[in-house]
Scaffold this motif. Structure first.
Motif, PDB file in Angstrom:
ATOM      1  N   PRO A  53      37.815 104.459  27.673  1.00 18.09           N
ATOM      2  CA  PRO A  53      36.467 104.940  27.993  1.00 18.09           C
ATOM      3  C   PRO A  53      35.923 105.960  27.003  1.00 18.09           C
ATOM      4  O   PRO A  53      34.727 106.199  26.963  1.00 18.09           O
ATOM      5  N   GLY A  54      36.786 106.635  26.192  1.00 16.32           N
ATOM      6  CA  GLY A  54      36.314 107.670  25.306  1.00 16.32           C
ATOM      7  C   GLY A  54      35.644 107.175  24.042  1.00 16.32           C
ATOM      8  O   GLY A  54      35.146 107.977  23.248  1.00 16.32           O
ATOM      9  N   ILE A  55      35.598 105.857  23.810  1.00 16.18           N
ATOM     10  CA  ILE A  55      35.016 105.322  22.588  1.00 16.18           C
ATOM     11  C   ILE A  55      33.501 105.535  22.601  1.00 16.18           C
ATOM     12  O   ILE A  55      32.822 105.101  23.534  1.00 16.18           O
ATOM     13  N   PRO A  56      32.943 106.171  21.567  1.00 15.44           N
ATOM     14  CA  PRO A  56      31.485 106.359  21.541  1.00 15.44           C
ATOM     15  C   PRO A  56      30.757 105.066  21.220  1.00 15.44           C
ATOM     16  O   PRO A  56      31.268 104.196  20.518  1.00 15.44           O
ATOM     17  N   ALA A  57      29.563 104.923  21.762  1.00 15.24           N
ATOM     18  CA  ALA A  57      28.724 103.747  21.511  1.00 15.24           C
ATOM     19  C   ALA A  57      27.298 104.104  21.877  1.00 15.24           C
ATOM     20  O   ALA A  57      27.062 104.996  22.708  1.00 15.24           O
ATOM     21  N   PRO A  58      26.332 103.430  21.273  1.00 15.29           N
ATOM     22  CA  PRO A  58      24.933 103.707  21.616  1.00 15.29           C
ATOM     23  C   PRO A  58      24.584 103.180  23.001  1.00 15.29           C
ATOM     24  O   PRO A  58      25.283 102.311  23.537  1.00 15.29           O
ATOM     25  N   ALA A  59      23.529 103.704  23.566  1.00 17.26           N
ATOM     26  CA  ALA A  59      23.007 103.137  24.815  1.00 17.26           C
ATOM     27  C   ALA A  59      22.537 101.719  24.542  1.00 17.26           C
ATOM     28  O   ALA A  59      22.191 101.361  23.406  1.00 17.26           O
ATOM     29  N   ARG A  78      29.667 100.905  25.571  1.00 13.71           N
ATOM     30  CA  ARG A  78      30.233 102.119  26.149  1.00 13.71           C
ATOM     31  C   ARG A  78      31.373 101.794  27.104  1.00 13.71           C
ATOM     32  O   ARG A  78      31.367 100.767  27.775  1.00 13.71           O
ATOM     33  N   GLY A  79      32.373 102.687  27.152  1.00 16.87           N
ATOM     34  CA  GLY A  79      33.481 102.512  28.076  1.00 16.87           C
ATOM     35  C   GLY A  79      34.230 101.213  27.830  1.00 16.87           C
ATOM     36  O   GLY A  79      34.511 100.832  26.695  1.00 16.87           O
ATOM     37  N   ALA A  80      34.570 100.517  28.901  1.00 12.86           N
ATOM     38  CA  ALA A  80      35.272  99.242  28.773  1.00 12.86           C
ATOM     39  C   ALA A  80      34.396  98.185  28.115  1.00 12.86           C
ATOM     40  O   ALA A  80      34.898  97.243  27.505  1.00 12.86           O
ATOM     41  N   GLY A  81      33.079  98.360  28.222  1.00 14.57           N
ATOM     42  CA  GLY A  81      32.143  97.468  27.552  1.00 14.57           C
ATOM     43  C   GLY A  81      31.693  96.304  28.395  1.00 14.57           C
ATOM     44  O   GLY A  81      32.432  95.795  29.237  1.00 14.57           O
ATOM     45  N   LEU A  82      30.445  95.886  28.152  1.00 15.41           N
ATOM     46  CA  LEU A  82      29.842  94.749  28.835  1.00 15.41           C
ATOM     47  C   LEU A  82      29.176  93.855  27.800  1.00 15.41           C
ATOM     48  O   LEU A  82      28.650  94.331  26.800  1.00 15.41           O
ATOM     49  N   ALA A  83      29.191  92.565  28.047  1.00 12.23           N
ATOM     50  CA  ALA A  83      28.512  91.632  27.148  1.00 12.23           C
ATOM     51  C   ALA A  83      28.166  90.362  27.911  1.00 12.23           C
ATOM     52  O   ALA A  83      28.931  89.909  28.767  1.00 12.23           O
ATOM     53  N   THR A  84      26.995  89.813  27.606  1.00 10.85           N
ATOM     54  CA  THR A  84      26.584  88.517  28.135  1.00 10.85           C
ATOM     55  C   THR A  84      26.257  87.636  26.939  1.00 10.85           C
ATOM     56  O   THR A  84      25.326  87.941  26.189  1.00 10.85           O
ATOM     57  N   VAL A 115      27.363  79.484  34.487  1.00 13.09           N
ATOM     58  CA  VAL A 115      27.629  80.906  34.295  1.00 13.09           C
ATOM     59  C   VAL A 115      29.088  81.154  34.634  1.00 13.09           C
ATOM     60  O   VAL A 115      29.539  80.887  35.753  1.00 13.09           O
ATOM     61  N   LEU A 116      29.833  81.659  33.667  1.00 11.02           N
ATOM     62  CA  LEU A 116      31.254  81.923  33.850  1.00 11.02           C
ATOM     63  C   LEU A 116      31.444  83.392  34.212  1.00 11.02           C
ATOM     64  O   LEU A 116      31.028  84.284  33.464  1.00 11.02           O
ATOM     65  N   VAL A 117      32.058  83.641  35.379  1.00 12.54           N
ATOM     66  CA  VAL A 117      32.263  85.002  35.893  1.00 12.54           C
ATOM     67  C   VAL A 117      33.759  85.309  35.850  1.00 12.54           C
ATOM     68  O   VAL A 117      34.544  84.632  36.514  1.00 12.54           O
ATOM     69  N   PRO A 118      34.175  86.315  35.075  1.00 15.19           N
ATOM     70  CA  PRO A 118      35.602  86.548  34.849  1.00 15.19           C
ATOM     71  C   PRO A 118      36.266  87.357  35.942  1.00 15.19           C
ATOM     72  O   PRO A 118      35.610  88.008  36.765  1.00 15.19           O
ATOM     73  N   GLY A 119      37.596  87.361  35.887  1.00 12.03           N
ATOM     74  CA  GLY A 119      38.396  88.167  36.799  1.00 12.03           C
ATOM     75  C   GLY A 119      38.817  89.478  36.177  1.00 12.03           C
ATOM     76  O   GLY A 119      38.238  89.949  35.195  1.00 12.03           O
ATOM     77  N   SER A 120      39.833  90.067  36.753  1.00 13.15           N
ATOM     78  CA  SER A 120      40.257  91.407  36.386  1.00 13.15           C
ATOM     79  C   SER A 120      40.738  91.513  34.946  1.00 13.15           C
ATOM     80  O   SER A 120      41.091  90.536  34.305  1.00 13.15           O
ATOM     81  N   ASP A 121      40.727  92.755  34.456  1.00 11.47           N
ATOM     82  CA  ASP A 121      41.215  93.092  33.121  1.00 11.47           C
ATOM     83  C   ASP A 121      40.438  92.406  32.004  1.00 11.47           C
ATOM     84  O   ASP A 121      40.997  92.156  30.940  1.00 11.47           O
ATOM     85  N   THR A 122      39.193  92.104  32.225  1.00  7.77           N
ATOM     86  CA  THR A 122      38.348  91.552  31.169  1.00  7.77           C
ATOM     87  C   THR A 122      37.415  92.657  30.690  1.00  7.77           C
ATOM     88  O   THR A 122      36.707  93.274  31.479  1.00  7.77           O
ATOM     89  N   SER A 123      37.442  92.910  29.390  1.00  6.15           N
ATOM     90  CA  SER A 123      36.629  93.972  28.785  1.00  6.15           C
ATOM     91  C   SER A 123      36.331  93.561  27.352  1.00  6.15           C
ATOM     92  O   SER A 123      36.756  92.483  26.904  1.00  6.15           O
ATOM     93  N   LEU A 124      35.635  94.399  26.608  1.00  6.55           N
ATOM     94  CA  LEU A 124      35.409  94.089  25.199  1.00  6.55           C
ATOM     95  C   LEU A 124      36.716  94.022  24.421  1.00  6.55           C
ATOM     96  O   LEU A 124      36.836  93.287  23.443  1.00  6.55           O
ATOM     97  N   ASP A 125      37.717  94.771  24.870  1.00  4.60           N
ATOM     98  CA  ASP A 125      39.008  94.760  24.189  1.00  4.60           C
ATOM     99  C   ASP A 125      39.776  93.460  24.419  1.00  4.60           C
ATOM    100  O   ASP A 125      40.692  93.145  23.660  1.00  4.60           O
ATOM    101  N   THR A 126      39.442  92.719  25.463  1.00  2.00           N
ATOM    102  CA  THR A 126      40.134  91.463  25.762  1.00  2.00           C
ATOM    103  C   THR A 126      39.153  90.290  25.774  1.00  2.00           C
ATOM    104  O   THR A 126      39.447  89.232  26.327  1.00  2.00           O
TER     105      THR A 126
END
Length: 329
Positions: free
Chosen positions: A39-45, A103-109, A123-134
Motif C-alpha cells: 500500500p505504500g507505493i506512491p501513485a497519482p490519483a 494507488r495501494g493494491a491497485g485497480l484496473a479495468t 465481464v470477468l470478475v476475479p477472486g482473492s489476491d488479485t492486484s496490480l502485482d498479480t
C-alpha cells in the motif's frame, strides 16, 4: 451442569467449530497467486474523466494509459521495480484501459476487443489476491476467454471481454476472505461498470458476468436488478444467498465447478460471529440453490480459463447465449 445445559453447550461449541472450519477453508478459496500488495507505493490519483461513450472510448483509454505511465515513474522513483514494470506494461499504447488506479493494491479495468461495436460482452470478475502485482495471471484468463469467444461466436457476432479488477480483493491470509464485507463494498462499483457499459455499447448488446471464486460473492451482491443476461458462478465457495431467487435478478444464473476443484469440500455454512457473517451459505451447485449447472470439466480451482479446457469453452458459450439449459457434454 444439567443435561439440558450440557446439550446446549455442546450445540454451541459445535456451531463455533463449524463456523471456524468454514472460515479457515474459505481462507484458502482463492487463486493461488504470489505477490502481496504494498500500500505504500506512491501513485497519482485516477484520471478525472466523464462517463465514457462509444465516441470517447479512445480518449478514456489514452488518459488511463498516461496515468499508468506516471504511476510507473513514481513507483520506480520509490524503488519498487516490480510495480513500476506492471504499471509500465499497462501503459503500453496497445492496451485499452477503461479505468486505472495505481494507488495501494491497485485497480484496473481492461478491454479486449471493440467494445463500442460488440454484440456480446463478457465481464470477468476475479477472486482473492488479485492486484496490480498479480495482474498478469488475471489478464491471461481474460485473453484466453477473448480468443475462445472469437472462435465460438457465430459469423457476424462481435465480442469483447472486460477484465474488471475494480475492487480491493481480500488477501489469502486475512479475515476478510471469509466474509461478504469486501463484496458488499465492491457491488456498487460493479453495478456502475455495467451502467457504463450500457453507455458505450448498443442497446441490444448482451452482457454476461463470469465470476470466479470470491468474485462470485461480489456478483451476487451486485445482481439485484442488474441489466445483464447471464451470471456464471465459477469455483464458488457460496454467494451469501440461499438461492437464485434471493439474488433478485432476471438473468440466467449458472454454476460450474471442476472435478478437481477442492472447493467442493468447503463447508457451506454461514454464522454470525462478533457482528459479522462468516461463511457463504448454500452451495451454488446444489439443487436447493437453483442455478443452471454447467459442465466445467476436470480442472482445479485455478484452471477454469485454461486454453482448450471444457470450462473455458462452456463459459464462452454462456457469454454468447449458445447454452440456455444445463449441459453435461
Amino acid at each position: 451442569m444439567g443435561r439440558g445445559t450440557t446439550a446446549r453447550w455442546r450445540h454451541r461449541v459445535g456451531g463455533l467449530r463449524r463456523a471456524g472450519l468454514a472460515a479457515l477453508i474459505a481462507g484458502a478459496v482463492v487463486l493461488p497467486l504470489t505477490g502481496a500488495a504494498r500500500p505504500g507505493i506512491p501513485a497519482p490519483a485516477p484520471a478525472a474523466l466523464a462517463a465514457p461513450t462509444a465516441g470517447t472510448l479512445e480518449e478514456a483509454y489514452a488518459a488511463n494509459r498516461a496515468n499508468a505511465a506516471e504511476a510507473s515513474r513514481m513507483a520506480a522513483a520509490h524503488g519498487d521495480r516490480h510495480r513500476a514494470a506492471a504499471d509500465r506494461s499497462l501503459a503500453d499504447p496497445a492496451r485499452h484501459l477503461l479505468a486505472f488506479d495505481g494507488r495501494g493494491a491497485g485497480l484496473a479495468t481492461e478491454v479486449f476487443g471493440d467494445l463500442a461495436r460488440a454484440d456480446r460482452v463478457a465481464v470477468l470478475v476475479p477472486g482473492s489476491d488479485t492486484s496490480l502485482d498479480t495482474y498478469d495471471r488475471f489478464r491471461a484468463a481474460a485473453l484466453a476467454l477473448h480468443r475462445r469467444l472469437a472462435e465460438e461466436a457465430p459469423e457476424g457476432t462481435r465480442t469483447a471481454v472486460v477484465a474488471w479488477l475494480g475492487y480491493e480483493t481480500p488477501g489469502t491470509v486475512s479475515t476478510t476472505v471469509a466474509t461478504t464485507g469486501r463484496a458488499e463494498q465492491a457491488a456498487p462499483a460493479l453495478r456502475a461498470l455495467v451502467g457504463a457499459l450500457r453507455g458505450t455499447t448498443g442497446p441490444d448488446t448482451n452482457v454476461a458476468l463470469l465470476c470466479h471464486s470470491y468474485g462470485s460473492v461480489v456478483c451476487a451482491r451486485a445482481a439485484d436488478g442488474l441489466d445483464v443476461a447471464d451470471i456464471a458462478l465459477v469455483g464458488s465457495p457460496g454467494t451469501g444467498a440461499d438461492s437464485v431467487a434471493d439474488l433478485g435478478t432476471t438473468a440466467r444464473v449458472w454454476a460450474g465447478r471442476g472435478a478437481g476443484d477442492w472447493v467442493e469440500h468447503v463447508p457451506h455454512l454461514s454464522a454470525d460471529l462478533v457482528g459479522t457473517t462468516v461463511g457463504f451459505g448454500t452451495d451454488p451447485m446444489s439443487p436447493a440453490f437453483g442455478a443452471r449447472v454447467f459442465d466445467a470439466g476436470d480442472g482445479g480451482h485455478s484452471d477454469y480459463f485454461d486454453p482448450g479446457s471444457r470450462s473455458l469453452t462452456n463459459l464462452a458459450r454462456i457469454a454468447l447465449g449458445e447454452i440456455t439449459e444445463v449441459t453435461r457434454d
